[in-house]
Design a protein around this motif. Structure first.
Motif, short mmCIF file in Angstrom:
data_model
loop_
_atom_site.label_atom_id
_atom_site.label_comp_id
_atom_site.label_asym_id
_atom_site.label_seq_id
_atom_site.Cartn_x
_atom_site.Cartn_y
_atom_site.Cartn_z
N SER A 196 0.87 -1.19 0.00
CA SER A 196 0.00 0.00 0.00
C SER A 196 0.90 1.23 0.00
N GLY A 197 0.29 2.39 -0.20
CA GLY A 197 1.06 3.62 -0.10
C GLY A 197 1.60 3.80 1.31
N MET A 198 0.76 3.49 2.31
CA MET A 198 1.24 3.61 3.70
C MET A 198 2.37 2.62 3.95
N THR B 146 -0.56 9.65 6.83
CA THR B 146 0.87 9.97 6.91
C THR B 146 1.12 10.82 8.15
N GLU C 225 4.40 16.41 0.24
CA GLU C 225 3.56 16.04 -0.90
C GLU C 225 3.43 17.27 -1.78
N ASN D 30 -2.21 16.74 -0.33
CA ASN D 30 -3.55 16.21 -0.04
C ASN D 30 -4.01 16.81 1.29
N THR E 134 2.12 11.03 -5.29
CA THR E 134 0.85 10.38 -5.62
C THR E 134 -0.05 11.25 -6.48
N SER F 241 1.24 6.27 -3.42
CA SER F 241 0.13 5.35 -3.28
C SER F 241 -0.20 4.95 -4.71
N LYS G 127 -3.79 4.85 -6.46
CA LYS G 127 -4.45 6.02 -7.06
C LYS G 127 -4.23 6.03 -8.57
N VAL H 241 -4.87 -1.97 -4.11
CA VAL H 241 -4.18 -1.16 -3.10
C VAL H 241 -2.70 -1.52 -3.21
N VAL I 286 -13.78 8.04 -0.43
CA VAL I 286 -12.37 8.44 -0.32
C VAL I 286 -11.61 7.73 -1.45
N LEU J 159 -8.75 8.31 -4.76
CA LEU J 159 -8.69 9.26 -5.87
C LEU J 159 -7.99 8.60 -7.06
N ARG K 281 -13.28 17.92 -1.40
CA ARG K 281 -12.26 17.48 -2.36
C ARG K 281 -12.91 16.68 -3.48
C1 3LM Z 1 -7.26 9.53 0.13
N1 3LM Z 1 -5.07 8.61 0.22
O1 3LM Z 1 -8.46 9.39 -0.16
P1 3LM Z 1 -2.66 3.80 0.47
N2 3LM Z 1 -0.09 9.32 0.12
C2 3LM Z 1 -1.13 10.06 -0.35
C3 3LM Z 1 -2.42 9.55 -0.31
O2 3LM Z 1 -3.41 10.29 -0.78
C4 3LM Z 1 -2.66 8.26 0.24
C5 3LM Z 1 -1.56 7.53 0.71
C6 3LM Z 1 -0.30 8.09 0.63
C7 3LM Z 1 -6.40 8.35 0.38
C8 3LM Z 1 -6.86 7.13 0.76
S1 3LM Z 1 -8.26 7.60 3.01
C9 3LM Z 1 -8.70 6.37 4.16
C10 3LM Z 1 -8.11 6.81 1.46
C11 3LM Z 1 -0.84 11.41 -0.90
C12 3LM Z 1 -4.01 7.67 0.33
C13 3LM Z 1 -1.72 6.15 1.29
O3 3LM Z 1 -2.01 3.15 1.64
O4 3LM Z 1 -2.39 3.10 -0.82
O5 3LM Z 1 -4.11 4.12 0.72
O6 3LM Z 1 -1.92 5.23 0.28
O7 3LM Z 1 -6.72 10.65 0.16
#
Ligand code: 3LM
Length: 412
Positions: free
Chosen positions: A105-107, A134, A174, A178, A205, A225, A228, A237, A356, A358, A392
């Motif tokens: 995942s992005g996280m 984050t 970023e 976001n 992202t 992430s 997206k 994911v 949520v 994007l 958003r």
């Molecule tokens: C969102 N964002 O709706 P994942 N970095 C950025 C992101 O926007 C995100 C991540 C990292 C959203 C997810 S909110 C519960 C849903 C700039 C994720 C983390 O782990 O792949 O979700 O990425 O803004």
């Protein structure tokens, strides 16, 4: 197990890309072809998905040599996997990086990178505005283990210069941010960070490498992430870290293998590669439509402020023009009626979905204060530039006139 071995794989990938002259091909071509020759897979045009947790060798000596870092080859899919490896090499080419790492995942990408690079007592300078999870990772994760997090408005370079000290290990941001679309000057920030002996880490992202290549402006690491725009279809994911072979090798062997285990699944890698093939087409369309939507909202009597770097009066416009090929598909705005009016709008839209995430084909709308940025305390949101009334929009690939018609009816 030797980190050197994975450095070696990453260096080999880099050398192969160079010797094939592939960096000279256009982005749209690389997004489809980089790193893959069907002849290596019995002519399969679409790269096969290697669903294998572990990899066998003829002899114990061979596998032992892989563990010792004396020989190349896969061992176990928490470390590397052929399908994930192909995606990693393709992304490295697209980001202009030596190497990349796929994560679950992005996280997972952000966690693996930061847990690898930071130790107790180190300082992390982060921009004022960050994605909600984050922000939570920094304050509830890193801070708990003695890492000092300092938020700075990175559009204020004097403030950044003052914040960087001998313990600053990295500067993190970023751009666009976001959810409020703040633009950070990658080149200026990277140069100050480097001067202070700190690494620059950019979450790319929102822009994707099609619109911005942070490494070309001096950044050390890029995180994504891939859920997206890279995936692009809302069905996966996934995350990515890209950077030097040395840093990526270290993050692979520490942050990914031992600390988080946030490994990318081979099916996810395949879905992200399918998305990448149309990334240039999609980003052009997202950007075009978001520009139309932003200008329309800007002229609407019910709208107070629109945040979109493509608008000439946006504070980030000049820097965005310099570092982005176009302005992307995300738009944020505040209605004159504040949060209540924003919630009404979200309830009334019909074509546009309340969700949520994007970067999908479908246009999505959400309320950061109660959703993606609910990890901030309300007072913290105000300090970090995230207003309670902000709405958003992730502008999708539908015909822009249908998106406008839906917004028009819902705002009426
Ligand atoms: C969102 N964002 O709706 P994942 N970095 C950025 C992101 O926007 C995100 C991540 C990292 C959203 C997810 S909110 C519960 C849903 C700039 C994720 C983390 O782990 O792949 O979700 O990425 O803004």
């Amino acid at each position: 197990m030797a980190t050197d071995f994975f450095d070696m794989i990453d260096r080999e990938n880099q050398a192969a890309a160079k010797s094939e002259g592939r960096r000279d091909r256009a982005f749209a071509t690389e997004a489809i072809h980089a790193g893959y020759d069907p002849a290596d897979e019995q002519g399969a045009l679409s790269a096969p998905v290697h669903f294998s947790s572990t990899f066998t060798t003829q002899t114990a000596e061979t596998l032992g040599a892989r563990f010792a870092g004396e020989e190349g080859g896969h061992i176990y899919s928490r470390i590397s996997n052929p399908t994930v490896d192909l995606l990693e090499r393709r992304i490295a080419v697209l980001e202009g990086a030596e190497a990349a790492l796929g994560t679950g995942s992005g996280m997972g990408a952000i966690s693996a990178a930061l847990w690898t690079l930071l130790s107790p007592g180190d300082e992390l300078v982060a921009d004022k505005t960050l994605y909600g999870c984050t922000y939570a990772l920094l304050h509830e994760g890193l801070a708990k283990f003695g890492i000092v997090v300092r938020h700075v408005d990175l559009t204020d370079l004097d403030a950044l210069a003052a914040a960087i000290g001998p313990k600053t290990r990295a500067v993190y941001f970023e751009t666009p941010a976001n959810p409020n679309m703040r633009i950070v000057d990658i080149e200026a920030v990277s140069s100050l960070a480097r001067g202070g002996g700190a690494l620059t880490i950019v979450d790319n992202t929102y822009a994707t490498p099609y619109l911005t290549r942070p490494i070309s402006f001096g950044a050390d690491l890029v995180v994504h992430s891939a859920t997206k725009y890279l995936g692009g279809h809302g069905d996966v994911v996934a995350g990515i870290v890209a950077g030097s072979a040395e840093l990526i090798g270290e993050i692979r062997m520490k942050g990914l293998k031992d600390m988080t285990g946030a490994v990318m699944n081979p099916l996810a890698a395949m879905l992200v590669m399918r998305g990448l093939k149309t990334l240039p087409l999609r980003m052009e369309r997202h950007s075009h439509s978001a520009g139309i939507v932003a200008r329309w909202l800007d002229a609407h009597p019910a709208v107070d402020t629109v945040f979109y770097p493509g608008l000439e009066n946006d504070p980030g416009h000049a820097v965005a023009k310099r570092q982005m090929a176009d302005f992307g598909g995300m738009v944020a705005f505040e209605l004159k009626g504040g949060m209540g009016a924003g919630m009404d709008l979200i309830r009334r839209v019909e074509l546009i979905h309340c969700a949520v995430s994007l970067g999908n084909a479908e246009t999505l709308i959400q309320h950061p204060a109660s959703m993606t940025h609910s990890t901030y305390a309300p007072e913290a949101r105000a300090l970090h530039g995230i207003s309670e009334g902000l709405v958003r929009l992730s502008v999708g690939l539908e015909a822009p006139e249908d998106i406008l018609a839906d917004l028009d009816a819902a705002l009426a």
